[in-house]
Design an enzyme around this catalytic site. Structure first.
Site, mmCIF file in Angstrom:
data_model
loop_
_atom_site.group_PDB
_atom_site.id
_atom_site.type_symbol
_atom_site.label_atom_id
_atom_site.label_comp_id
_atom_site.label_asym_id
_atom_site.label_seq_id
_atom_site.Cartn_x
_atom_site.Cartn_y
_atom_site.Cartn_z
ATOM 1 N N SER A 6 53.471 78.679 20.630
ATOM 2 C CA SER A 6 53.503 77.439 21.219
ATOM 3 C C SER A 6 52.605 76.567 20.321
ATOM 4 O O SER A 6 51.486 76.758 20.189
ATOM 5 C CB SER A 6 53.204 77.361 22.449
ATOM 6 O OG SER A 6 52.856 76.028 23.004
ATOM 7 N N HIS A 31 57.834 77.551 19.971
ATOM 8 C CA HIS A 31 57.928 76.809 21.294
ATOM 9 C C HIS A 31 57.458 75.497 21.072
ATOM 10 O O HIS A 31 56.188 75.266 20.580
ATOM 11 C CB HIS A 31 57.291 77.694 22.300
ATOM 12 C CG HIS A 31 57.705 77.170 23.557
ATOM 13 N ND1 HIS A 31 58.718 77.245 24.343
ATOM 14 C CD2 HIS A 31 56.719 76.497 24.486
ATOM 15 C CE1 HIS A 31 58.424 77.070 25.521
ATOM 16 N NE2 HIS A 31 57.036 76.210 25.708
ATOM 17 N N ASP A 33 56.213 72.122 23.165
ATOM 18 C CA ASP A 33 55.991 71.754 24.520
ATOM 19 C C ASP A 33 55.906 70.253 24.599
ATOM 20 O O ASP A 33 55.369 69.501 23.853
ATOM 21 C CB ASP A 33 54.431 72.205 24.990
ATOM 22 C CG ASP A 33 54.773 73.575 25.464
ATOM 23 O OD1 ASP A 33 55.518 74.047 26.193
ATOM 24 O OD2 ASP A 33 53.770 74.506 24.539
ATOM 25 N N MET A 35 55.439 66.828 26.844
ATOM 26 C CA MET A 35 54.867 66.419 28.079
ATOM 27 C C MET A 35 54.858 64.928 27.814
ATOM 28 O O MET A 35 54.538 64.306 26.953
ATOM 29 C CB MET A 35 53.625 66.978 28.128
ATOM 30 C CG MET A 35 53.130 68.434 28.022
ATOM 31 S SD MET A 35 51.563 68.991 27.934
ATOM 32 C CE MET A 35 51.894 70.914 27.877
ATOM 33 N N HIS A 64 60.838 72.747 25.202
ATOM 34 C CA HIS A 64 60.484 72.861 26.544
ATOM 35 C C HIS A 64 60.115 71.326 27.087
ATOM 36 O O HIS A 64 58.974 70.846 26.846
ATOM 37 C CB HIS A 64 59.477 73.552 26.859
ATOM 38 C CG HIS A 64 58.488 73.917 28.262
ATOM 39 N ND1 HIS A 64 57.823 74.489 28.478
ATOM 40 C CD2 HIS A 64 59.540 73.669 29.349
ATOM 41 C CE1 HIS A 64 57.665 74.551 29.692
ATOM 42 N NE2 HIS A 64 58.719 74.012 30.294
ATOM 43 N N MET A 66 58.927 69.289 29.686
ATOM 44 C CA MET A 66 58.354 68.780 30.994
ATOM 45 C C MET A 66 58.149 67.335 31.159
ATOM 46 O O MET A 66 56.922 66.857 31.088
ATOM 47 C CB MET A 66 56.643 69.532 30.783
ATOM 48 C CG MET A 66 56.704 71.020 30.553
ATOM 49 S SD MET A 66 55.309 71.758 29.877
ATOM 50 C CE MET A 66 55.741 71.715 28.357
ATOM 51 N N MET A 135 57.513 79.872 34.643
ATOM 52 C CA MET A 135 56.257 79.374 34.295
ATOM 53 C C MET A 135 55.135 80.300 35.080
ATOM 54 O O MET A 135 55.103 80.357 36.319
ATOM 55 C CB MET A 135 56.025 77.791 34.841
ATOM 56 C CG MET A 135 56.790 76.961 34.041
ATOM 57 S SD MET A 135 56.620 76.753 32.077
ATOM 58 C CE MET A 135 54.648 76.526 32.106
ATOM 59 N N ASP A 173 55.966 81.821 30.228
ATOM 60 C CA ASP A 173 55.020 80.879 29.463
ATOM 61 C C ASP A 173 54.014 80.445 30.259
ATOM 62 O O ASP A 173 53.945 80.121 31.381
ATOM 63 C CB ASP A 173 55.927 79.611 29.496
ATOM 64 C CG ASP A 173 55.467 78.611 28.533
ATOM 65 O OD1 ASP A 173 54.387 78.687 28.013
ATOM 66 O OD2 ASP A 173 56.180 77.450 28.649
#
Ligand code: DX5
Ligand code: ZN
Length: 221
Positions: A6, A31, A33, A35, A64, A66, A135, A173
């Site tokens: 990540s 990966h 992330d 956010m 991913h 979020m 998760m 994850d």
């Protein structure tokens, strides 16, 4: 077995070099992330950063999301070079349209489930997804401790996949490191997303190889 470092745990002062380093590490996916400060109490980076690092690595870009409103971000991330995009089942009734939208962009579809959310929430979508992201921490921050109470969810995902003849990957994850990888692999996980667990090691390539060895040794299939 897929290992997915990540980028959240990388050195942000040299993201390009870090993305290239992951590309040479022996890992299969990078990966990413995303956010938004709403779905989770933190903000990371957006499509411009993903587009900037895209040419530096041939790995699968695993985005991913979020985010409270992923529908406004799917096209920008597709353009930025995502190969797969994961949305959260906690968004509720929107889930079906998000899955269709990702599919229509010709990207692989991931569905994520947070620790407090029951597996029944993802059950209706299993035939429509390429990966189920379990998760193993509450999302929002890297470096948190693995929540062992999530392990039965991996077993459930594995059992459903076998019973129904489905093919989705079972990804974990959060807090995934050399200690927790065997627990996940033993219960049926096949895709390991790891930030701190890999980037805190002196040599990323060696760490990826070691994580893979631990996963293969404990593997259920
Ligand atoms: C957590 C993110 C994770 C994070 C994992 O909200 O979804 O992908 O980068 O970081 P570690 O492996 O440090 O727990
Ligand atoms: Zn993630």
């Amino acid at each position: 077995m897929i290992i997915a470092p990540s980028l959240l745990a990388a050195d942000f002062t040299k993201l390009g070099g870090e993305a290239a380093r992951v590309g040479r590490s022996g890992a299969e996916w990078l990966h990413l992330d995303i956010m938004d400060g709403h779905f989770v109490p933190n903000i990371s980076f957006g499509p411009a950063v993903v587009a900037a690092v895209r040419p530096l690595s041939k790995l699968v870009f695993d985005v991913h999301l979020m985010c409270a409103r992923p529908e406004i971000l799917l096209e920008p991330f597709a353009r930025a070079g995502a190969d797969r995009m994961t949305v959260h089942v906690e968004l509720g009734r929107q889930t079906t349209s998000l899955i269709w939208k990702i599919r229509s962009l010709q990207k692989e579809v991931g569905l994520a489930v947070n620790p407090p959310t029951a597996m029944e929430a993802v059950e209706p979508f299993l035939a429509e997804i390429d990966s189920l992201l379990i998760m193993t921490v509450n999302p929002g921050f890297g470096g948190q401790s693995f929540i062992t109470e999530t392990l039965p969810k991996i077993q459930q995902a594995f059992a459903w996949r076998a019973e129904r003849g489905l093919k989705y990957r079972i990804a974990v994850d959060g807090g995934v490191d050399f200690q927790t990888v065997p627990l996940c692999a033993k219960d049926g996980a096949d895709t390991f997303i790891s930030g701190t667990g890999l980037f805190s090691r002196p040599n990323l390539k060696t760490a990826v190889a070691k994580m893979r060895r631990h996963a293969v040794a404990a593997c259920k299939t």
